[in-house]
Enzyme design. Structure first.
Site, PDB file in Angstrom:
ATOM      1  N   ASP A  81       0.837  -1.199   0.000  1.00 22.54           N
ATOM      2  CA  ASP A  81       0.000   0.000   0.000  1.00 22.54           C
ATOM      3  C   ASP A  81       0.874   1.253   0.000  1.00 22.54           C
ATOM      4  O   ASP A  81       1.405   1.652   1.028  1.00 22.54           O
ATOM      5  CB  ASP A  81      -0.912  -0.005   1.227  1.00 22.54           C
ATOM      6  N   ASP A 280      -1.643   5.102  -5.567  1.00 23.08           N
ATOM      7  CA  ASP A 280      -2.030   4.266  -4.432  1.00 23.08           C
ATOM      8  C   ASP A 280      -2.101   2.803  -4.840  1.00 23.08           C
ATOM      9  O   ASP A 280      -3.092   2.355  -5.417  1.00 23.08           O
ATOM     10  CB  ASP A 280      -3.373   4.744  -3.892  1.00 23.08           C
TER      11      ASP A 280
END
Length: 450
Positions: A81, A280
């Protein structure tokens, strides 16, 4: 289990273990002090750590890396992440929302990070958080943009890493031991043990490894339909061919942001301008604000007029799908019906990131093709725009925090570069002409004692 157990003094055992570890890991710095290396050692040890990734955008919806933690080391599968910085694993404690069996959970061993530790400040939005006593445990809470969350306590443990210069090091890294997880959305929780935060906040693994002098403050990933790879440090960066664009200075240190950008469709400017974008890897799909999203949908629908595709309303996979005369097996079957998108960055001297049809389309198990760009405003992102895994596939993407820039180059991400073979002389062979991860740190209520 009581996280606040006292530490017993065992000098003989400590000396024995120190000598044992020193013989096993002769290249390792002292884990007890965990001090940064001096500049001479940094020059010798500067290298990269490379990890194979598993996963895909669809149907799995995330990418994972297997990371060793502890001594003896134990493998944990973590969701990568780049939209958050704190790494956490599910905790062997009275645990809510833990999806793994007991033997796969992380068990603290008198290694809690204290509330007064500088890293503890990194999990709070403000510096005025209160420690009742100096040896209070450091509680954390992270909330993701999809309204999932993790609550737990910070710990510090060995994370053995094999580097590209041949050294095996075992730094002690702080991370979260999460004992209360919440998941949201229609899909079941991912079959992972936690999250590997790749952002550049102080609590991130990247910042910690850099502060110890082990790597340059650089992280990159290369995502494919079958996995790909992840790397810390700058050894794998090609010497040429990368498109570099400066990071937004105004963005949060935990997020990798670019902009402003203009949206192009089939090489032509659209009405969508001034987009600020967050990269992201914790987000499966790309999200635009409502105005930009509606513009993309209108442009795509207009281009499909008169073609042999009709709207598919029976496929629940994504909001906007189309079907053909027969089921599609892959995006290659249908990509000729669609035109490429592109993002043009003015601060990058009008450099572009190409988003071909295969970087914004999904072929579902029903044989329909669906738009993998979603309305971020509709899911609570406001005006935030996210470039997710679907649009990062088949590109090496590099986040260079030292030079404050993000770069990308088209690449075969199924082929992990071999440093000795591929990078002699600085050349990079075979250039070729991929859950929401953003979170807010919160001041946390005191965690319950175990």
């Amino acid at each position: 289990m009581d996280f606040k157990t006292t530490k017993e003094s065992k000098p003989f055992l400590s000396l024995f273990l120190f000598l044992l570890f020193s013989s096993i890991f002769p290249l390792s710095f002292s884990a007890a002090s965990n001090k940064p290396l001096n500049s001479d050692k940094l020059h010798r040890l500067r290298s990269s750590a490379v990890f194979r990734l598993h996963g895909n955008v669809y149907p799995l919806g995330y990418y994972t890396v297997s990371l060793n933690i502890g001594y003896p080391p134990k493998l944990y599968d973590l969701d990568i992440d780049s939209g958050s910085d704190l790494t956490w694993v599910q905790c062997d404690a009275p645990c809510n929302g833990c999806t793994k069996p007991h033997e796969q959970l992380y068990k603290p061993k008198n290694n809690l990070v204290q509330c007064v530790d500088q890293l503890c400040a990194g999990v709070h939005l403000t510096s005025n958080y209160h420690c009742d006593t100096p040896d209070d445990q450091c509680d954390y809470e992270v909330e993701y943009a999809d309204h999932g969350s993790s609550l737990g306590v910070l710990v510090r443990d060995y994370v053995p890493l094999q580097f590209t210069n041949g050294s095996l090091l075992r730094p002690k890294i702080a991370f979260g031991c999460g004992y209360d997880q919440k998941y949201s959305g229609p899909t079941s929780p991912p079959a992972t043990t936690g999250v590997l935060g790749l952002g550049n906040g102080r609590t991130g693994i990247l910042s910690q490894l850099h502060s110890l002098g082990l790597i340059r403050n650089v992280v990159g990933h290369c995502l494919s339909g079958r996995g790909g790879y992840l790397f810390f440090g700058d050894d794998l960066i090609p010497s040429s061919g990368i498109v570099w664009t400066p990071m937004l200075r105004s963005s949060s240190e935990k997020h990798y942001s670019l902009g402003p950008a203009e949206l192009l469709f089939n090489g032509k400017l659209t009405t969508v301008k001034s987009l600020e974008l967050i990269f992201d890897s914790g987000s499966s799909y790309t999200y635009f604000n409502s105005k930009a999203y509606r513009a993309v949908v209108d442009l795509v629908n207009s281009e499909l007029k008169g073609k042999q595709l009709t709207r598919a309303t029976e496929d629940p996979s994504l909001p906007i799908c189309w079907k053909g005369a027969k089921s599609f097996k892959s995006v290659s079957d249908v990509k000729n019906y669609f035109k490429p998108l592109a993002l043009r960055f003015k601060k990058g001297k009008n450099l572009q990131m190409l988003i071909p049809p295969e970087a914004y389309l999904i072929v579902t198990k029903h044989g329909n093709v669906c738009l993998g760009i979603l309305d971020g405003t509709e899911v609570g992102l406001g005006d935030i725009n996210i470039i997710g895994d679907i649009s990062l596939q088949d590109k090496m993407v590099i986040y260079d925090n030292e030079r404050q820039q993000i770069g990308w180059i088209s690449s075969d991400c199924d082929r992990i570069p071999n440093i000795d073979r591929d990078f002699e002389g600085g050349a990079f062979p075979h250039p070729y002409a991929a859950n929401l991860g953003i979170f807010e740190d919160r001041g946390c209520p005191a965690a319950s004692e175990f």
